[in-house]
Motif scaffolding. Structure first.
Motif, PDB file in Angstrom:
ATOM      1  N   GLU A  13       0.853  -1.182   0.000  1.00 22.02           N
ATOM      2  CA  GLU A  13       0.000   0.000   0.000  1.00 22.02           C
ATOM      3  C   GLU A  13       0.895   1.240   0.000  1.00 22.02           C
ATOM      4  O   GLU A  13       1.995   1.233   0.542  1.00 22.02           O
ATOM      5  CB  GLU A  13      -0.891   0.019   1.244  1.00 22.02           C
ATOM      6  CG  GLU A  13      -1.697  -1.251   1.469  1.00 22.02           C
ATOM      7  CD  GLU A  13      -2.896  -1.345   0.556  1.00 22.02           C
ATOM      8  OE1 GLU A  13      -3.150  -0.373  -0.189  1.00 22.02           O
ATOM      9  OE2 GLU A  13      -3.570  -2.391   0.573  1.00 22.02           O
ATOM     10  N   TRP A 153      -5.875   4.410  -7.007  1.00 19.57           N
ATOM     11  CA  TRP A 153      -5.048   4.216  -5.830  1.00 19.57           C
ATOM     12  C   TRP A 153      -3.584   4.261  -6.243  1.00 19.57           C
ATOM     13  O   TRP A 153      -3.253   4.257  -7.434  1.00 19.57           O
ATOM     14  CB  TRP A 153      -5.378   2.880  -5.155  1.00 19.57           C
ATOM     15  CG  TRP A 153      -5.000   1.659  -5.955  1.00 19.57           C
ATOM     16  CD1 TRP A 153      -3.817   0.987  -5.938  1.00 19.57           C
ATOM     17  CD2 TRP A 153      -5.818   0.966  -6.919  1.00 19.57           C
ATOM     18  NE1 TRP A 153      -3.829  -0.071  -6.809  1.00 19.57           N
ATOM     19  CE2 TRP A 153      -5.045  -0.113  -7.424  1.00 19.57           C
ATOM     20  CE3 TRP A 153      -7.115   1.162  -7.395  1.00 19.57           C
ATOM     21  CZ2 TRP A 153      -5.540  -0.993  -8.377  1.00 19.57           C
ATOM     22  CZ3 TRP A 153      -7.609   0.278  -8.355  1.00 19.57           C
ATOM     23  CH2 TRP A 153      -6.826  -0.778  -8.828  1.00 19.57           C
ATOM     24  N   GLU A 155       0.182   2.321  -5.391  1.00 19.36           N
ATOM     25  CA  GLU A 155       0.800   1.178  -4.736  1.00 19.36           C
ATOM     26  C   GLU A 155       2.275   1.098  -5.093  1.00 19.36           C
ATOM     27  O   GLU A 155       2.733   1.698  -6.073  1.00 19.36           O
ATOM     28  CB  GLU A 155       0.098  -0.126  -5.129  1.00 19.36           C
ATOM     29  CG  GLU A 155       0.308  -0.547  -6.566  1.00 19.36           C
ATOM     30  CD  GLU A 155      -0.371  -1.863  -6.900  1.00 19.36           C
ATOM     31  OE1 GLU A 155      -1.445  -2.142  -6.339  1.00 19.36           O
ATOM     32  OE2 GLU A 155       0.179  -2.619  -7.718  1.00 19.36           O
ATOM     33  N   GLU A 196     -13.194  -3.060  -6.397  1.00 17.62           N
ATOM     34  CA  GLU A 196     -13.592  -1.668  -6.177  1.00 17.62           C
ATOM     35  C   GLU A 196     -14.462  -1.096  -7.291  1.00 17.62           C
ATOM     36  O   GLU A 196     -15.124  -0.077  -7.089  1.00 17.62           O
ATOM     37  CB  GLU A 196     -12.347  -0.802  -5.989  1.00 17.62           C
ATOM     38  CG  GLU A 196     -11.554  -1.177  -4.748  1.00 17.62           C
ATOM     39  CD  GLU A 196     -10.499  -0.150  -4.390  1.00 17.62           C
ATOM     40  OE1 GLU A 196     -10.494   0.949  -4.987  1.00 17.62           O
ATOM     41  OE2 GLU A 196      -9.676  -0.434  -3.495  1.00 17.62           O
TER      42      GLU A 196
END
Length: 507
Positions: A13, A153, A155, A196
């Motif tokens: 993450e 996101w 990563e 998601e």
């Protein structure tokens, strides 16, 4: 021609704070900034996401240094094989074939698009050797089907250099964790994107179906768990068989035998009126898989025994004759086997196995105590082995004894597989029986191999004689194989006595 790369990587993450100083990682001398790459990948799957369920990913990607089609196949946690094909407008036939056992008659279609801005760093040692590639990926995901959403996101991905030591990844992870970076909760970008961007109704269905499987309780539960494991083995081995991976054909063949044996051994659990026809199809598949496998085994055996002979006992072009025999059917054999795996008959068999697992034809005996039901089935199988071994030891040397020993070997295998299926329910006793039956099948397998090698030697000798070649060495090898078989027959009574004395039959 498809290119395969082993990929060993870990994902983390990221809170957009970037990378910590990785020169602090043991062994890293320099961190080289390789710039930013813009990657655009469209992932393909069936409407019900069969590839994703099997942790397989199929994508068409542009950008970066490896643009093209990629199929990723799981090997172990954090390890995947990436099979690559050049860019094209449609899914390459080779990759479509590798996922056919999963897809079957369904259509492969675009499912998710992932666009990533990849900021790449190379970790190198003091000699300039690449240790790993580290990237910070800013990802934008878009579901391409009706009702799908979007997500984004960041990563961190750490991929080990080719030939690198996986221990190095532990060192990098230690540094990342110290800086507050944590492993990703998703196994891949695609897995996170699917989760998601799924429509709300699909998310609820996915959550309901993701519950952990229950531990086996009934006899039916235990038998079905073993059946499911063998069905899964066939599916997982299918791509390896298509790629001619080492030992893959043998392992798939064993899985088919385990399934067929289980249906026969536990006929009081699963209705044989349903499973017997499936067993016949499994027998067909095992036979197709064994066409070349049996010849491979004989070739290896002959090469070994020939290598043990003194040079003074070798006359004539026997090695050339052996190579000719070994290669006689190799041409086209791969195409034949791929044809079997692409056939409607094979795909229908897979559908049937799925149906048996989804709606098992359970009989009333499954409601009883699993220990009692399963023990009875395993004891019955062992009783058949015992009778055949006794018959073989009493038969005079020759064809009748050879046949009896071969039948005993087949029943010992069946008993071994039944004991394997029984192990979760019966524990140590079943494990002991599995071990005993494995030992017995190995001993009897040595005898059967000798029988088959002697048949082959007679055939080769006749061909050599007709061609005017010396057949002396074939006779020498034949005599040695006779001695080998006689040694097994002499050892069998004591081996069998030891198996019975262990008490492992008292499951």
């Amino acid at each position: 021609m498809a290119d395969t790369q082993r990929e060993i990587e870990r994902k983390y993450e990221s809170d957009d704070s970037g990378l910590p100083d990785l020169t602090a990682v043991a062994g890293v001398a320099t961190v080289i900034d390789k710039g930013v790459m813009n990657l655009d990948a469209v992932y393909y799957d069936t409407a019900d996401e069969r590839l994703a369920a099997a942790a397989l990913t199929l994508r068409r990607r542009t950008g970066g240094s490896d643009a093209g089609w990629h199929l990723k196949v799981p090997v172990a946690p954090g390890v995947r094989d990436e099979i690559r094909e050049p860019l094209s407008d449609t899914v390459p036939r080779t990759l479509a074939g590798l996922v056919r056992a999963r897809v079957r008659e369904a259509e492969l279609a675009p499912l998710v698009r992932l666009r990533s801005d990849r900021d790449v760093r190379h970790l190198v040692d003091a000699e300039g050797k690449l240790l790993a590639e580290v990237s910070v990926d800013a990802v934008r995901a878009e579901r391409l089907t009706e009702g799908g959403g979007t997500a984004q996101w960041t990563e961190i991905e750490v991929e080990l250099a080719d030939g690198g030591d996986p221990v190095f990844l532990d060192k990098v992870e230690k540094r990342l964790r110290k800086a507050g970076v944590r492993p990703s909760s998703s196994s891949s970008k695609l897995a996170r994107a699917l989760q998601e961007t799924a429509p709300r109704s699909a998310k609820k269905k996915r959550k309901a179906s993701s519950a952990a499987p229950q531990d086996p309780v009934t006899a039916g539960d235990h038998v079905l768990a073993y059946v499911r494991a063998q069905r899964d083995a066939i599916l997982e081995l299918d791509p390896a068989v298509r790629q001619d991976a080492h030992d893959s054909v043998h392992r798939m063949r064993v899985a088919t035998r385990r399934l067929r044996s289980t249906f026969r051994s536990f006929g009081k659990v699963l209705d044989r009126g349903v499973t017997d026809p499936i067993g016949e199809e499994l027998k067909w598949l095992a036979g197709e898989l064994g066409v070349d496998r049996d010849r491979e085994v004989m070739t290896e055996r002959l090469a070994t025994v020939l290598g043990e002979l003194p040079r003074t006992l070798i006359s004539g072009p026997i090695r050339t004759r052996l190579r000719t025999w070994a290669n006689a059917r190799r041409g086209g054999s791969r195409r034949r086997l791929i044809g079997v795996l692409d056939s409607k008959r094979y795909l229908a068999l897979l559908d049937t196995l799925d149906a048996v697992i989804a709606e098992p034809p359970l009989l009333p005996d499954t409601a009883g105590k699993p220990e009692k039901v399963i023990t009875k089935a395993v004891r019955k199988d062992f009783g058949k082995v015992s009778a055949l071994v006794e018959e073989a030891m009493e038969a005079p040397p020759g064809a009748d004894r050879d046949l009896a020993l071969h039948e005993a070997r087949k029943k010992a295998k069946r008993t071994r597989y039944a004991a394997e299926a029984a192990t979760p329910a019966l524990g140590a006793a079943a494990r002991a029986l599995t071990k005993s039956m494995k030992s017995l099948t190995s001993l009897l397998g040595e005898h059967q191999d000798s029988v088959m090698v002697r048949v082959t030697l007679r055939e080769l000798s006749a061909v050599a004689h007709a061609a005017g070649e010396s057949s002396f060495t074939y006779g020498v090898l034949y005599g040695r194989e006779e001695q080998r078989a006689a040694g097994v027959e002499a050892a069998l009574p004591e081996a069998w006595k030891a198996i019975v004395a262990e008490g492992s039959v008292q499951v």
